[in-house]
Scaffold this motif. Structure first.
Motif, PDB file in Angstrom:
ATOM      1  N   PRO A  95      -2.113  -0.938   7.442  1.00  9.63           N
ATOM      2  CA  PRO A  95      -1.888  -1.683   6.205  1.00  9.63           C
ATOM      3  C   PRO A  95      -1.380  -3.092   6.516  1.00  9.63           C
ATOM      4  CG  PRO A  95      -0.914   0.496   6.042  1.00  9.63           C
ATOM      5  CD  PRO A  95      -1.329   0.296   7.481  1.00  9.63           C
ATOM      6  N   PRO A  96      -1.918  -4.110   5.827  1.00  8.49           N
ATOM      7  CA  PRO A  96      -1.472  -5.486   6.077  1.00  8.49           C
ATOM      8  C   PRO A  96       0.028  -5.686   5.861  1.00  8.49           C
ATOM      9  CG  PRO A  96      -3.477  -5.486   4.786  1.00  8.49           C
ATOM     10  CD  PRO A  96      -3.019  -4.062   4.888  1.00  8.49           C
ATOM     11  N   PHE A  97       0.598  -4.942   4.927  1.00  9.10           N
ATOM     12  CA  PHE A  97       2.038  -4.977   4.694  1.00  9.10           C
ATOM     13  C   PHE A  97       2.423  -3.704   3.965  1.00  9.10           C
ATOM     14  CE2 PHE A  97       0.086  -7.050   1.038  1.00  9.10           C
ATOM     15  CZ  PHE A  97       0.676  -6.404  -0.032  1.00  9.10           C
ATOM     16  N   VAL A  98       3.693  -3.405   3.954  1.00 10.02           N
ATOM     17  CA  VAL A  98       4.197  -2.244   3.238  1.00 10.02           C
ATOM     18  C   VAL A  98       5.316  -2.733   2.339  1.00 10.02           C
ATOM     19  CG1 VAL A  98       4.515   0.205   3.635  1.00 10.02           C
ATOM     20  CG2 VAL A  98       4.130  -1.231   5.565  1.00 10.02           C
ATOM     21  N   ASP A  99       5.121  -2.619   1.013  1.00  6.33           N
ATOM     22  CA  ASP A  99       6.091  -3.176   0.071  1.00  6.33           C
ATOM     23  C   ASP A  99       7.018  -2.103  -0.495  1.00  6.33           C
ATOM     24  OD1 ASP A  99       7.376  -5.017  -1.621  1.00  6.33           O
ATOM     25  OD2 ASP A  99       5.972  -4.601  -3.233  1.00  6.33           O
ATOM     26  N   LYS A 147      -3.299  -2.327  -3.453  1.00  9.52           N
ATOM     27  CA  LYS A 147      -3.221  -3.682  -2.893  1.00  9.52           C
ATOM     28  C   LYS A 147      -1.785  -4.206  -2.948  1.00  9.52           C
ATOM     29  CE  LYS A 147      -5.518  -8.126  -3.020  1.00  9.52           C
ATOM     30  NZ  LYS A 147      -6.536  -8.950  -3.644  1.00  9.52           N
ATOM     31  N   GLU A 148      -1.096  -3.978  -4.081  1.00 13.50           N
ATOM     32  CA  GLU A 148       0.286  -4.456  -4.221  1.00 13.50           C
ATOM     33  C   GLU A 148       1.246  -3.754  -3.268  1.00 13.50           C
ATOM     34  OE1 GLU A 148       0.207  -5.570  -8.992  1.00 13.50           O
ATOM     35  OE2 GLU A 148       1.487  -3.931  -8.304  1.00 13.50           O
ATOM     36  N   MET A 150      -3.801  -2.637   0.881  1.00 10.78           N
ATOM     37  CA  MET A 150      -5.057  -1.926   1.171  1.00 10.78           C
ATOM     38  C   MET A 150      -6.131  -2.324   0.167  1.00 10.78           C
ATOM     39  SD  MET A 150      -4.597  -0.179   3.923  1.00 10.78           S
ATOM     40  CE  MET A 150      -5.907   1.026   3.946  1.00 10.78           C
ATOM     41  N   GLN A 151      -7.270  -2.763   0.674  1.00  7.99           N
ATOM     42  CA  GLN A 151      -8.382  -3.208  -0.147  1.00  7.99           C
ATOM     43  C   GLN A 151      -9.369  -2.070  -0.390  1.00  7.99           C
ATOM     44  OE1 GLN A 151      -8.343  -6.021  -1.562  1.00  7.99           O
ATOM     45  NE2 GLN A 151      -8.107  -7.738  -0.196  1.00  7.99           N
TER      46      GLN A 151
END
Length: 148
Positions: free
Chosen positions: A108-112, A69-70, A74-75
């Motif tokens: 993915p909602p975002f990629v950190d 998730k971080e 991804m949930q």
């Protein structure tokens, strides 16, 4: 003398089936040291907030879910469907990787902690990869597909 503390970590391989029946997995290109510019799955170190199991052992599943998730947003909606795919337990280093089936290739909602991501089949993996990724993928091949 300084006391050594063991490292505990976990990750998740998100996977699905392509229209042709091939397995497709989500990978990201790391943008942080020590594996900078190498392809991997979301994952990382266990933290006390991840908790422990009833027997006192580290909760690797919680660590894998949190890290996924971080790092990619991804949930994991159904933690009971996480399948243990790969483990490495050495003195002072412990790591578990879980497989998690998703119905489609989710963006993915975002990629950190990654500079980019890709969905790829097991026969078209990007290179270079983090050192243990090839053995983790080999183990994923042995996981049974979920029922439709």
């Amino acid at each position: 003398m300084k006391r050594l503390h063991p490292y505990h970590g976990a990750g998740i391989i998100f996977w699905t089936q392509t229209e042709r029946g091939e397995r497709s997995i989500l990978m990201g290109k790391r943008n942080m040291r020590p594996q900078n510019h190498r392809w991997s799955f979301p994952g990382g170190g266990w933290e006390p907030r991840d908790g422990r199991m009833r027997d006192g052992k580290v909760n690797y599943q919680a660590a894998a879910i949190r890290e996924s998730k971080e790092e990619m947003g991804m949930q994991v909606d159904k933690p009971d469907r996480l399948a243990l795919v790969w483990t490495l337990h050495l003195p002072y280093f412990h790591y578990n990787v879980f497989g998690y089936y998703v119905k489609t290739r989710i963006k993915p909602p975002f990629v950190d902690e990654f500079s980019e991501y890709t969905w790829c089949t097991l026969d078209s993996l990007p290179k270079p990869m983090v050192v243990f990724v090839p053995s983790q993928v080999r183990q994923l091949k042995k996981v049974r597909s979920p029922l439709p």
